[in-house]
Design a protein around this motif. Structure first.
Motif, PDB file in Angstrom:
ATOM      1  N   PHE A 150      10.023   1.113  16.230  1.00  0.00           N
ATOM      2  CA  PHE A 150       8.570   1.057  16.172  1.00  0.00           C
ATOM      3  C   PHE A 150       8.010  -0.169  16.894  1.00  0.00           C
ATOM      4  O   PHE A 150       8.681  -1.198  17.011  1.00  0.00           O
ATOM      5  N   LYS A 151       6.785  -0.042  17.338  1.00  0.00           N
ATOM      6  CA  LYS A 151       6.081  -1.167  17.944  1.00  0.00           C
ATOM      7  C   LYS A 151       5.867  -2.268  16.915  1.00  0.00           C
ATOM      8  O   LYS A 151       5.602  -1.992  15.738  1.00  0.00           O
ATOM      9  N   GLY A 152       5.946  -3.516  17.373  1.00  0.00           N
ATOM     10  CA  GLY A 152       5.728  -4.644  16.480  1.00  0.00           C
ATOM     11  C   GLY A 152       4.353  -4.619  15.845  1.00  0.00           C
ATOM     12  O   GLY A 152       4.195  -4.974  14.662  1.00  0.00           O
ATOM     13  N   LYS A 153       3.345  -4.181  16.603  1.00  0.00           N
ATOM     14  CA  LYS A 153       1.980  -4.123  16.079  1.00  0.00           C
ATOM     15  C   LYS A 153       1.896  -3.182  14.883  1.00  0.00           C
ATOM     16  O   LYS A 153       1.269  -3.494  13.864  1.00  0.00           O
ATOM     17  N   PHE A 154       2.542  -2.026  15.006  1.00  0.00           N
ATOM     18  CA  PHE A 154       2.523  -1.077  13.896  1.00  0.00           C
ATOM     19  C   PHE A 154       3.249  -1.637  12.682  1.00  0.00           C
ATOM     20  O   PHE A 154       2.793  -1.464  11.543  1.00  0.00           O
ATOM     21  N   ILE A 155       4.387  -2.287  12.886  1.00  0.00           N
ATOM     22  CA  ILE A 155       5.161  -2.837  11.768  1.00  0.00           C
ATOM     23  C   ILE A 155       4.310  -3.827  10.979  1.00  0.00           C
ATOM     24  O   ILE A 155       4.289  -3.809   9.744  1.00  0.00           O
ATOM     25  N   ILE A 156       3.582  -4.685  11.691  1.00  0.00           N
ATOM     26  CA  ILE A 156       2.694  -5.658  11.034  1.00  0.00           C
ATOM     27  C   ILE A 156       1.597  -4.924  10.264  1.00  0.00           C
ATOM     28  O   ILE A 156       1.282  -5.272   9.113  1.00  0.00           O
ATOM     29  N   GLN A 157       1.000  -3.898  10.887  1.00  0.00           N
ATOM     30  CA  GLN A 157      -0.045  -3.133  10.210  1.00  0.00           C
ATOM     31  C   GLN A 157       0.491  -2.429   8.971  1.00  0.00           C
ATOM     32  O   GLN A 157      -0.146  -2.420   7.911  1.00  0.00           O
ATOM     33  N   PHE A 158       1.685  -1.846   9.098  1.00  0.00           N
ATOM     34  CA  PHE A 158       2.283  -1.114   7.980  1.00  0.00           C
ATOM     35  C   PHE A 158       2.552  -2.047   6.799  1.00  0.00           C
ATOM     36  O   PHE A 158       2.204  -1.733   5.643  1.00  0.00           O
ATOM     37  N   ILE A 159       3.147  -3.196   7.072  1.00  0.00           N
ATOM     38  CA  ILE A 159       3.460  -4.138   5.997  1.00  0.00           C
ATOM     39  C   ILE A 159       2.186  -4.687   5.379  1.00  0.00           C
ATOM     40  O   ILE A 159       2.050  -4.748   4.144  1.00  0.00           O
ATOM     41  N   SER A 160       1.221  -5.067   6.221  1.00  0.00           N
ATOM     42  CA  SER A 160      -0.023  -5.663   5.716  1.00  0.00           C
ATOM     43  C   SER A 160      -0.791  -4.686   4.840  1.00  0.00           C
ATOM     44  O   SER A 160      -1.245  -5.035   3.739  1.00  0.00           O
ATOM     45  N   LEU A 161      -0.946  -3.451   5.320  1.00  0.00           N
ATOM     46  CA  LEU A 161      -1.672  -2.450   4.541  1.00  0.00           C
ATOM     47  C   LEU A 161      -0.945  -2.113   3.245  1.00  0.00           C
ATOM     48  O   LEU A 161      -1.571  -1.972   2.191  1.00  0.00           O
ATOM     49  N   SER A 162       0.370  -1.980   3.329  1.00  0.00           N
ATOM     50  CA  SER A 162       1.156  -1.659   2.130  1.00  0.00           C
ATOM     51  C   SER A 162       0.988  -2.739   1.072  1.00  0.00           C
ATOM     52  O   SER A 162       0.725  -2.444  -0.108  1.00  0.00           O
ATOM     53  N   VAL A 163       1.147  -3.991   1.486  1.00  0.00           N
ATOM     54  CA  VAL A 163       1.026  -5.099   0.542  1.00  0.00           C
ATOM     55  C   VAL A 163      -0.385  -5.167  -0.034  1.00  0.00           C
ATOM     56  O   VAL A 163      -0.568  -5.331  -1.258  1.00  0.00           O
ATOM     57  N   LEU A 164      -1.405  -5.018   0.809  1.00  0.00           N
ATOM     58  CA  LEU A 164      -2.795  -5.100   0.341  1.00  0.00           C
ATOM     59  C   LEU A 164      -3.090  -4.014  -0.690  1.00  0.00           C
ATOM     60  O   LEU A 164      -3.644  -4.295  -1.763  1.00  0.00           O
ATOM     61  N   VAL A 165      -2.727  -2.781  -0.380  1.00  0.00           N
ATOM     62  CA  VAL A 165      -3.010  -1.670  -1.294  1.00  0.00           C
ATOM     63  C   VAL A 165      -2.233  -1.844  -2.594  1.00  0.00           C
ATOM     64  O   VAL A 165      -2.776  -1.620  -3.696  1.00  0.00           O
ATOM     65  N   ILE A 166      -0.972  -2.266  -2.492  1.00  0.00           N
ATOM     66  CA  ILE A 166      -0.153  -2.447  -3.697  1.00  0.00           C
ATOM     67  C   ILE A 166      -0.706  -3.560  -4.574  1.00  0.00           C
ATOM     68  O   ILE A 166      -0.780  -3.434  -5.802  1.00  0.00           O
ATOM     69  N   VAL A 167      -1.121  -4.679  -3.963  1.00  0.00           N
ATOM     70  CA  VAL A 167      -1.697  -5.788  -4.736  1.00  0.00           C
ATOM     71  C   VAL A 167      -2.951  -5.328  -5.470  1.00  0.00           C
ATOM     72  O   VAL A 167      -3.106  -5.575  -6.681  1.00  0.00           O
ATOM     73  N   LEU A 168      -3.856  -4.652  -4.767  1.00  0.00           N
ATOM     74  CA  LEU A 168      -5.093  -4.188  -5.395  1.00  0.00           C
ATOM     75  C   LEU A 168      -4.809  -3.174  -6.501  1.00  0.00           C
ATOM     76  O   LEU A 168      -5.409  -3.224  -7.583  1.00  0.00           O
ATOM     77  N   TYR A 169      -3.888  -2.262  -6.231  1.00  0.00           N
ATOM     78  CA  TYR A 169      -3.544  -1.247  -7.216  1.00  0.00           C
ATOM     79  C   TYR A 169      -2.953  -1.879  -8.475  1.00  0.00           C
ATOM     80  O   TYR A 169      -3.342  -1.555  -9.607  1.00  0.00           O
TER      81      TYR A 169
END
Length: 301
Positions: free
Chosen positions: A274-293
């Motif tokens: 995968f592209k590095g940009k996507f990996i950063i987006q995937f991790i950031s979004l996952s962590v953000l949603v999990i923290v809020l949830y």
């Protein structure tokens, strides 16, 4: 024997943890690469388009829930996702599958139910959290982010037509692809496992427990711990249950959600495909949603 007896105890412990993770992960990587080889030989782009829903959001939902009947451990899921993307499965269908399949498959659900004393509550919260993360990331890829997530070298795949081959020949070719994929992916698994096992030895857990006093930092600590430990999703619930009295429900839930989605070993495998940009987006979004949830779960109690 003399060579090993002269090594420091921490190094021997590192080797032991490294081998235990490799032994645990390799069967799932092998299964994933065999499935990847079968996808390469037996699944065509036309077949994919025939069975996928036509609209984007139903495709997101399809990828989110297909893990119920198409289970995969996170150790072997990257080769499967990579092959699906090469077969023109949209990223907003493949990535939700990446997020949920290691969590919502029946084996992991049963392990979660058993680990927490036959608790339907923990099972439901983990299942719901994985679905929310998957739908969020899939929707972002479908409507906001760049949906082209494969590295440039993987975007121009020449599709072979195996339909004219005999069944024995097609099975042979699937196994050949699986072997190539296994050794290609395996080196990333080994490198990631070496780092993960070293961090388990040389990053003192007391540092993590002492900074996890308020709900937010406790959740972040448990996310970091899940990343470091790099446990298989079939086993992480039992470790999470042992940490429940120390950290509480919301942080342990974060531990159970992020671990199957992002850990050291599958991050190394992601960098191959995968592209590095996507990996950063995937991790950031996952962590953000999990923290809020998890913060929301903690407030509701």
């Amino acid at each position: 024997m003399n060579l090993f007896s002269n090594l420091p105890p921490s190094v021997l412990q590192w080797f032991a943890i490294f081998l235990s993770i490799i032994i645990e992960a390799l069967p799932f990587v092998l299964l994933g690469t065999i499935l990847s080889g079968c996808i390469e030989v037996f699944v065509t782009p036309d077949l994919v388009q025939k069975y996928l829903p036509k609209a984007k959001f139903p495709r997101v939902l399809f990828g989110t829930f297909i893990g119920f009947i198409f289970p995969s451990c996170e150790c072997g899921i990257i080769p499967i996702i990579n092959r699906f993307l090469q077969k023109k499965v949209p990223s907003y269908t493949a990535v939700p599958f990446l997020a949920t399949a290691p969590i919502i498959n029946p084996i992991v659900l049963f392990a979660t139910y058993s680990a927490f004393g036959n608790s339907l509550r923990f099972l439901t919260l983990r299942l719901l959290g994985a679905i929310i993360v998957a739908i969020t990331i899939g929707s972002m890829l479908a409507f906001v982010l760049d949906e082209d997530i494969l590295k440039e070298g993987d975007n121009h795949i020449h599709f072979h037509n195996y339909a004219g081959e005999s069944w024995p020949k097609r099975i042979y070719l699937a196994l050949v692809h699986a072997i190539d994929e296994f050794f290609d992916t395996g080196r990333y698994l080994v490198f990631g496992t070496a780092i993960a096992s070293a961090m388990q030895i040389y990053v003192p857990t007391r540092i993590l427990t002492t900074i996890g006093h308020n709900p937010l930092t406790a959740i972040l600590v448990m996310i970091l711990l899940a990343f470091i430990l790099s446990l298989c999703s079939e086993a992480d619930a039992f470790i999470g249950a042992s940490l429940l009295s120390t950290f509480g429900m919301a942080p342990v839930l974060a531990f159970l959600l992020i671990g199957p989605m992002v850990d050291i070993k599958n991050l190394m495998m992601m960098t191959k495909a995968f592209k590095g940009k996507f990996i950063i987006q995937f991790i950031s979004l996952s962590v953000l949603v999990i923290v809020l949830y998890c913060l929301g779960v903690g407030v509701i109690g």
